[in-house]
Design a protein around this motif. Sequence first.
Motif, mmCIF file in Angstrom:
data_model
loop_
_atom_site.group_PDB
_atom_site.id
_atom_site.type_symbol
_atom_site.label_atom_id
_atom_site.label_comp_id
_atom_site.label_asym_id
_atom_site.label_seq_id
_atom_site.Cartn_x
_atom_site.Cartn_y
_atom_site.Cartn_z
ATOM 1 N N ARG A 197 0.821 -1.210 0.000
ATOM 2 C CA ARG A 197 0.000 0.000 0.000
ATOM 3 C C ARG A 197 0.855 1.261 0.000
ATOM 4 O O ARG A 197 0.627 2.168 -0.805
ATOM 5 C CB ARG A 197 -0.933 -0.011 1.203
ATOM 6 N N LEU A 244 -5.541 0.304 -6.083
ATOM 7 C CA LEU A 244 -4.626 -0.200 -5.049
ATOM 8 C C LEU A 244 -5.350 -0.398 -3.729
ATOM 9 O O LEU A 244 -5.116 -1.375 -3.014
ATOM 10 C CB LEU A 244 -3.472 0.794 -4.874
ATOM 11 N N LEU A 245 -6.236 0.527 -3.402
ATOM 12 C CA LEU A 245 -6.933 0.456 -2.123
ATOM 13 C C LEU A 245 -8.070 -0.565 -2.133
ATOM 14 O O LEU A 245 -8.463 -1.065 -1.083
ATOM 15 C CB LEU A 245 -7.486 1.836 -1.757
ATOM 16 N N SER A 248 -6.056 -6.410 -4.641
ATOM 17 C CA SER A 248 -4.639 -6.753 -4.660
ATOM 18 C C SER A 248 -3.984 -6.170 -5.903
ATOM 19 O O SER A 248 -4.625 -6.077 -6.956
ATOM 20 C CB SER A 248 -4.468 -8.275 -4.650
#
Length: 277
Positions: A197, A244-245, A248
Amino acid sequence: MAKKVVSLLLASHPGPTVVVTVIVTGLGIGLGYPPGRLAVLAVAVLLGQLSIGWSNDWLDAARDREVHRSDKPAARGDVSIAAVRLAAFLAVAAAVLVTLFLGWGALAAHIVVIAGGWAYNLGLKATAYSWVPFAVSFGTLPAIATLGQEQPALPQWWVYAAGALLGVAAHVTNVLPDLDDDARTGIRGMPHRLGARVSGLLAFTALAVATLLITFGPGLPVRPVLIVGLVIGLAAAVTGVVLLLRRSPTRLLMQLIMTCAIVDVVMLALAGQSVTV
């Protein structure tokens, strides 16, 4: 035989290889290269990128086989490791010879770019400094085109900075989908240490800053087409953060970076000689 040739080409990482070649060729067009010299520039950069891609598959073959990478021809056994290694050395030699036709300045810049890629493959990828080869190579990449002109010139400082930021973004997004496989084989580069992350957010922040630099770099006239490029670049960065949030990391993140890199190069090409000192 044809299957072996196709497998060898696939081992060169054709996606990034083509994108980087297009990037430098686009800069050459923007700088007003005549067709013959532009062809030399494109072939030289293509050969350099082929050498980097092949050296990666050759050096990583054992690790790729261990984690069952089905997308790597050398690891699958579709082409021999010896053939990939030989291709890498022949390509780097040819890249140096072809770049000579563009002058010593372009050759020096190209050697830095190629050395960065090989240094990463030879071991820097497993260290906290894994981002350095990408920053150096991508930052130096525009200099191949500007120094390869009939009247060589260095790029503006912000061109180096934008290239370096794009390189860091490309490195992180390329590595993110492989974090678990890499951990199993002892690779702990910068993205592995920061985590998926944090690394992803860093990558798309770098992408956004690079696009801002290319839009508002000192000496650049403010043009509507550059603002359009800025909007596309920022949209790609926001999209990357959202993906991304939410899920995966996938190869889509790398595709976003490469798409934005091409947009940024179009913007630089439109700037013409404004990108040089």
